[in-house]
Design an enzyme around this catalytic site. Structure first.
Site, PDB file in Angstrom:
ATOM      1  N   PRO A  58       0.810  -1.235   0.000  1.00 38.07           N
ATOM      2  CA  PRO A  58       0.000   0.000   0.000  1.00 38.07           C
ATOM      3  C   PRO A  58       0.837   1.275   0.000  1.00 38.07           C
ATOM      4  O   PRO A  58       0.434   2.278  -0.585  1.00 38.07           O
ATOM      5  CB  PRO A  58      -0.819  -0.132   1.292  1.00 38.07           C
ATOM      6  N   PHE A  81      -2.288  -5.183  -5.056  1.00 36.95           N
ATOM      7  CA  PHE A  81      -2.234  -5.192  -6.532  1.00 36.95           C
ATOM      8  C   PHE A  81      -1.532  -6.450  -7.045  1.00 36.95           C
ATOM      9  O   PHE A  81      -0.783  -6.396  -8.035  1.00 36.95           O
ATOM     10  CB  PHE A  81      -1.519  -3.944  -7.072  1.00 36.95           C
ATOM     11  N   THR A 129      -1.414  -9.642  -9.027  1.00 34.00           N
ATOM     12  CA  THR A 129      -2.077 -10.414 -10.077  1.00 34.00           C
ATOM     13  C   THR A 129      -1.924 -11.903  -9.803  1.00 34.00           C
ATOM     14  O   THR A 129      -0.866 -12.360  -9.380  1.00 34.00           O
ATOM     15  CB  THR A 129      -1.476 -10.071 -11.440  1.00 34.00           C
ATOM     16  N   GLU A 136      10.392  -9.166 -17.104  1.00 31.68           N
ATOM     17  CA  GLU A 136       9.013  -8.792 -16.804  1.00 31.68           C
ATOM     18  C   GLU A 136       8.577  -7.613 -17.661  1.00 31.68           C
ATOM     19  O   GLU A 136       7.482  -7.609 -18.242  1.00 31.68           O
ATOM     20  CB  GLU A 136       8.885  -8.445 -15.325  1.00 31.68           C
ATOM     21  N   GLN A 145      -8.777  12.071 -46.123  1.00 30.20           N
ATOM     22  CA  GLN A 145      -7.340  12.238 -45.963  1.00 30.20           C
ATOM     23  C   GLN A 145      -6.920  12.211 -44.493  1.00 30.20           C
ATOM     24  O   GLN A 145      -5.905  11.596 -44.142  1.00 30.20           O
ATOM     25  CB  GLN A 145      -6.876  13.539 -46.605  1.00 30.20           C
ATOM     26  N   LEU A 201     -11.726   7.226 -34.062  1.00 31.16           N
ATOM     27  CA  LEU A 201     -12.088   6.855 -35.424  1.00 31.16           C
ATOM     28  C   LEU A 201     -13.374   6.029 -35.481  1.00 31.16           C
ATOM     29  O   LEU A 201     -14.062   6.015 -36.508  1.00 31.16           O
ATOM     30  CB  LEU A 201     -10.939   6.090 -36.083  1.00 31.16           C
ATOM     31  N   THR A 238       6.147   2.286 -13.447  1.00 29.98           N
ATOM     32  CA  THR A 238       5.450   3.321 -14.202  1.00 29.98           C
ATOM     33  C   THR A 238       6.344   3.899 -15.305  1.00 29.98           C
ATOM     34  O   THR A 238       7.566   3.749 -15.286  1.00 29.98           O
ATOM     35  CB  THR A 238       5.022   4.471 -13.275  1.00 29.98           C
TER      36      THR A 238
END
Length: 380
Positions: free
Chosen positions: A129, A157, A159, A243, A280, A338, A366
């Site tokens: 944390p 966090f 995984t 990683e 275009q 788009l 990050t």
């Protein structure tokens, strides 16, 4: 684009992975997102298909292929399948490699067969944390007590955190030794005091179980020490390039998939009596993205070759992670634009990609940390 880093054997393996994704993942992924987790049966199915830890020795059920390209293919095909909730890459390229490099013969006998079969799922537990990118700020402690370590602390966090049978935990074993005061411990499911918190409610990548882990006086046998005591931080610094490259591989593949879908969309979508791809400004957007994707893929492929040769350095890995994931954000954002209003509809793949993509520039270090690593290498 034409890529020359793969052989016919790799292409055959890619066909296997793609078929597995089409049959076992894509039809069920929406349900797993609703559930917030992938079933363990998928892991054992992947094990039977030979998609887990292909680099581990044949005596444990692996293929004995010390070739990162096979794992790169898995990462790419999962990205092409938009299967962001499947944690195979974390297992294959972020957690198990520490065991591949550092495990004792006894540990290999205990764990490797299960890691290959999918009966044991692995996670790497670093973030806390109050300590994310700054790993030296980690507060989790492990104190030696006879033949055990007493582990206390919290990770977040993580995984594969809910499904994990083995969590490789970075803990402080000597508070006075600075970066030489950290060690890696393998904490196994069922150890008293090892508890999982909630499955975290993320804005994207919903099928991927991401958890809080708690360690309350967990007695971890000294036999579960990974490598040498006091070298945990060093081991992480050695493991992070792989990683980060794995994240880059998935990032550029996911970008390419959304770009391809957008090419089809602008060909078919009409405005003012003609395909919007004929305008275009749309062609210019597509040309810019195509060029950026090709250049980035070329660099990522170079990094894959370097990793296989054992000479991928920390700086190149940081470059690949930064550039590929930031490109992914840009490409997906432009592809949403788009698509117009349809790009904002949740049932469209581009909308889901927009949400799932946002984590890419955060986990694994990050973008700001990647730039700092690159900057330090310049010795300014």
């Amino acid at each position: 684009m034409r890529r020359d880093i793969y052989t016919a054997d790799h292409d055959a393996f890619r066909d296997t992975v793609r078929t597995f994704a089409e049959r076992e993942i894509i039809p069920h992924h929406e349900k797993w997102e609703s559930d917030g987790i992938v079933p363990r049966e998928l892991w054992t199915a992947a094990g039977r298909q030979g998609l887990l830890c292909v680099d581990l020795p044949e005596k444990f059920g692996g293929a004995g292929l010390d070739d990162f390209r096979y794992h790169a293919i898995i990462a790419e095909e999962l990205a092409y399948a938009r299967a962001s909730g499947v944690g195979f890459v974390v297992h294959n390229d972020m957690a198990v490699p520490y065991l591949t490099r550092l495990a004792t013969d006894e540990q290999k006998e205990r764990w490797f067969a299960g890691l290959v079969s999918g009966e044991r799922i692995a996670a790497i537990a670093m973030s806390e944390p109050a300590a994310g990118s700054d790993l030296q700020g980690i507060a989790t402690t492990a104190k030696r007590d006879g033949d055990d370590y007493i582990l206390n602390g919290q990770k977040t966090f993580i995984t594969n955190g809910i499904n994990a049978d083995i969590a490789i935990v970075l803990a402080r074993t000597d508070p006075d030794a600075a970066h030489l005061g950290f060690s890696l411990l393998a904490v196994e499911r069922g150890m008293p005091g090892f508890e999982r918190g909630r499955n975290l409610d993320k804005i994207g990548m919903k099928a991927q179980d991401t958890a809080e882990l708690f360690f309350n006086d967990v007695r971890v046998p000294a036999a579960n020490l990974i490598g040498e005591e006091g070298r945990g931080f060093i081991y992480l610094m050695e493991g992070l390039p792989r990683e980060r490259l794995a994240i880059a591989v998935a990032g550029i593949a996911a970008s390419q998939k959304i770009f391809d879908l957008t090419v089809d969309y602008v060909r078919q979508r009409s405005a003012f009596g003609r395909s919007i791809g004929k305008f275009q400004n749309v062609r210019m957007d597509m040309a810019e993205m195509k060029t950026e994707l090709t250049v980035t893929q070329t660099f990522v492929d170079k990094c894959i070759v370097s990793l296989n040769a054992g000479d991928l350095d920390v700086t190149e890995a940081a470059m690949s992670k930064w550039w590929a994931t930031e490109l992914q954000k840009r490409v997906v954002d432009r592809c949403v634009q788009l698509h117009g209003g349809y790009g904002y509809m949740a049932e469209y793949p581009v909308a889901k990609a927009y949400i799932d993509t946002r984590a890419q520039t955060i986990y694994g270090g990050t973008t700001e940390i990647m730039k700092e690593i690159i900057g330090r290498s310049l010795d300014l």
